[in-house]
Design an enzyme around this catalytic site. Structure first.
Site, mmCIF file in Angstrom:
data_model
loop_
_atom_site.group_PDB
_atom_site.id
_atom_site.type_symbol
_atom_site.label_atom_id
_atom_site.label_comp_id
_atom_site.label_asym_id
_atom_site.label_seq_id
_atom_site.Cartn_x
_atom_site.Cartn_y
_atom_site.Cartn_z
ATOM 1 N N GLY A 19 -13.395 -13.342 40.926
ATOM 2 C CA GLY A 19 -13.500 -13.164 39.481
ATOM 3 C C GLY A 19 -12.708 -14.220 38.733
ATOM 4 O O GLY A 19 -12.466 -15.320 39.261
ATOM 5 N N THR A 60 -9.583 -15.693 40.487
ATOM 6 C CA THR A 60 -9.989 -16.538 41.623
ATOM 7 C C THR A 60 -10.487 -17.897 41.132
ATOM 8 O O THR A 60 -10.188 -18.940 41.728
ATOM 9 C CB THR A 60 -11.099 -15.826 42.431
ATOM 10 N N THR A 109 -17.743 -9.634 40.249
ATOM 11 C CA THR A 109 -16.853 -8.552 39.785
ATOM 12 C C THR A 109 -17.716 -7.452 39.162
ATOM 13 O O THR A 109 -18.721 -7.743 38.508
ATOM 14 C CB THR A 109 -15.816 -8.992 38.722
ATOM 15 N N ASP A 159 -16.761 -5.925 36.737
ATOM 16 C CA ASP A 159 -16.455 -5.975 35.303
ATOM 17 C C ASP A 159 -17.408 -6.873 34.509
ATOM 18 O O ASP A 159 -17.464 -6.783 33.285
ATOM 19 C CB ASP A 159 -15.020 -6.479 35.084
ATOM 20 N N ARG A 173 -19.640 21.790 26.911
ATOM 21 C CA ARG A 173 -18.339 21.115 26.835
ATOM 22 C C ARG A 173 -18.485 19.655 26.400
ATOM 23 O O ARG A 173 -19.571 19.086 26.474
ATOM 24 C CB ARG A 173 -17.696 21.084 28.235
ATOM 25 N N GLU A 214 -11.402 1.991 30.883
ATOM 26 C CA GLU A 214 -9.980 2.285 31.156
ATOM 27 C C GLU A 214 -9.023 1.528 30.235
ATOM 28 O O GLU A 214 -7.913 1.970 29.986
ATOM 29 C CB GLU A 214 -9.644 1.960 32.609
HETATM 30 O O1 F6P Z 1 -12.493 -5.454 40.186
HETATM 31 C C1 F6P Z 1 -12.071 -5.384 38.856
HETATM 32 C C2 F6P Z 1 -11.300 -4.140 38.671
HETATM 33 O O2 F6P Z 1 -12.146 -3.184 39.156
HETATM 34 C C3 F6P Z 1 -10.850 -3.719 37.275
HETATM 35 O O3 F6P Z 1 -11.802 -3.178 36.437
HETATM 36 C C4 F6P Z 1 -9.763 -2.756 37.618
HETATM 37 O O4 F6P Z 1 -8.929 -2.478 36.580
HETATM 38 C C5 F6P Z 1 -9.087 -3.465 38.738
HETATM 39 O O5 F6P Z 1 -10.107 -4.176 39.404
HETATM 40 C C6 F6P Z 1 -8.274 -2.579 39.637
HETATM 41 O O6 F6P Z 1 -8.263 -3.038 40.939
HETATM 42 P P1 F6P Z 1 -7.040 -2.996 41.952
HETATM 43 O O7 F6P Z 1 -6.421 -1.642 41.843
HETATM 44 O O8 F6P Z 1 -7.684 -3.253 43.265
HETATM 45 O O9 F6P Z 1 -6.088 -4.058 41.554
#
Ligand code: F6P
Length: 346
Positions: free
Chosen positions: A114, A117, A137, A139, A174, A234
């Site tokens: 990603g 890298t 990735t 993401d 819910r 997140e």
């Molecule tokens: O691969 C990307 C990702 O999934 C992000 O969305 C996430 O926050 C992160 O990696 C968490 O990965 P790790 O816990 O392996 O560092």
């Protein structure tokens, strides 16, 4: 005089995702079958390159891995250029990498990963190594390409989870919150939210107002839609410690009094077999990376732009993140269909 066979290295770095093995296979088979190259794979991302930990990849080892999740090479979040010590001094890892690259007689190195890298790949390219990057990735936030492999598989898994939440949300009337990955970018929340029919989608790129979120939920109840699905990335900004989902759950219960439950999808969305679309994308990237080596088009990352494969300079990519623009057509579609992004009453 017989021509020396080209020797290339591959590594997978950063968080894993579905499609890594399909990409390794795409590179390896093209390099071996079409170009007669020798291929080695470094274990555990840049760590393998630093520690000279590698395996020979023959064609036989590349068979049967297309459908496998994870990476047969292993991965790590090793950052060789990270400064060390109190004063932030450079370390010897880049020197080890250059030494191992030269000692192994490598003609090129393919770095699959990603944004982080690609940043390291660009720095190695500047040291004079022949580097090709392949973007991956879940993401989908690598700068310079329209799409990364891993994303489609993660959208598929998250969509299935949302489908299942719909039926239980309906039965119990819910609010259901599902948190998906994405610290900086909301691609996964947006696409899983749309394909799963989410009512509210919250992403890091669009600051939300909790009262907007609650108003939307209350309006749905008034309109006889007794349950609501909230899809949240997140990485949204919020005032509490703990997960975005638990913050939302507490806030929605407090403001609306409606029963609310939360699910954090976690690493399930990164595991398992790639979707057909990701297998194809990773295969195309792998093939094209081997072609780039044959054409000596180094210092680049393979990319898809308007469906076509291209090699973009690593210099343009390294250190950047591709975020969802507020004007993204998918956001416009969603808004016009009544999906809330929690910013309507700001
Ligand atoms: O691969 C990307 C990702 O999934 C992000 O969305 C996430 O926050 C992160 O990696 C968490 O990965 P790790 O816990 O392996 O560092």
């Amino acid at each position: 005089m017989t021509k020396r066979k080209k020797r290339i290295g591959i590594l997978t770095a950063g968080g894993d995702c579905p499609g890594l093995n399909a990409a390794i296979r795409g590179v390896g088979k093209t390099a071996i079958v079409e170009y007669g190259m020798e291929v080695i794979g470094f274990r555990a991302g840049y760590s393998g390159l630093i520690n000279n930990d590698y395996i020979e990849l023959k064609e036989a080892q590349l068979s049967g891995i297309l459908t496998l999740g994870g990476t047969i090479l292993g991965t790590s979040r090793e950052k060789p250029y990270k400064l060390v010590g109190e004063k932030g001094e450079p370390n010897a890892k880049p020197d080890h990498i250059i030494h191992n690259y030269e000692n192994l007689g490598l003609d090129a190195l393919i770095c699959i990963g990603g944004n982080g890298t690609m940043k390291t790949a660009n720095m190695l390219s500047k040291e004079g190594l022949n580097i090709i990057g392949i973007p991956k990735t879940i993401d989908n936030d690598v700068w310079g390409t329209d799409v990364t492999f891993g994303f489609d598989s993660a959208v598929f898994i998250a969509t299935e989870a949302i489908d299942r939440l719909h039926t239980t949300a309906n039965s119990h009337q819910r609010v259901m919150i599902i948190e998906v990955m994405g610290h900086n970018a909301g691609w996964l929340a947006l696409y899983a939210g749309m394909s799963g029919g989410g009512d509210i989608i919250l992403m890091p790129e669009l600051p939300h107002n909790i009262r907007s979120v609650c108003k939307k939920i209350e309006k749905r109840y008034e309109d006889n839609k007794a349950y609501s699905i909230v899809v949240v990335a997140e990485g949204i900004e919020h005032p509490k410690t703990g997960s975005a989902a638990s913050y939302l759950s507490d806030a929605i219960t407090t403001y609306t009094g409606i029963e609310t439950r939360e699910t954090v999808l976690g690493y399930i969305q990164r595991g398992g077999s790639p979707t057909p679309a990701d297998r194809i994308l990773a295969t195309r990237y792998g093939f094209f990376a081997a072609e780039c080596i044959a054409k000596e088009c180094f210092g680049t990352m393979v990319a898809v732009r308007d469906t076509r494969l291209e090699a973009v300079p690593l210099d343009e990519v390294g250190g950047k993140t591709r975020l969802v623009e507020p004007t993204d057509p998918m956001i416009e579609i969603a808004r016009k269909m009544g999906v809330s992004f929690g910013d309507e009453y700001l």
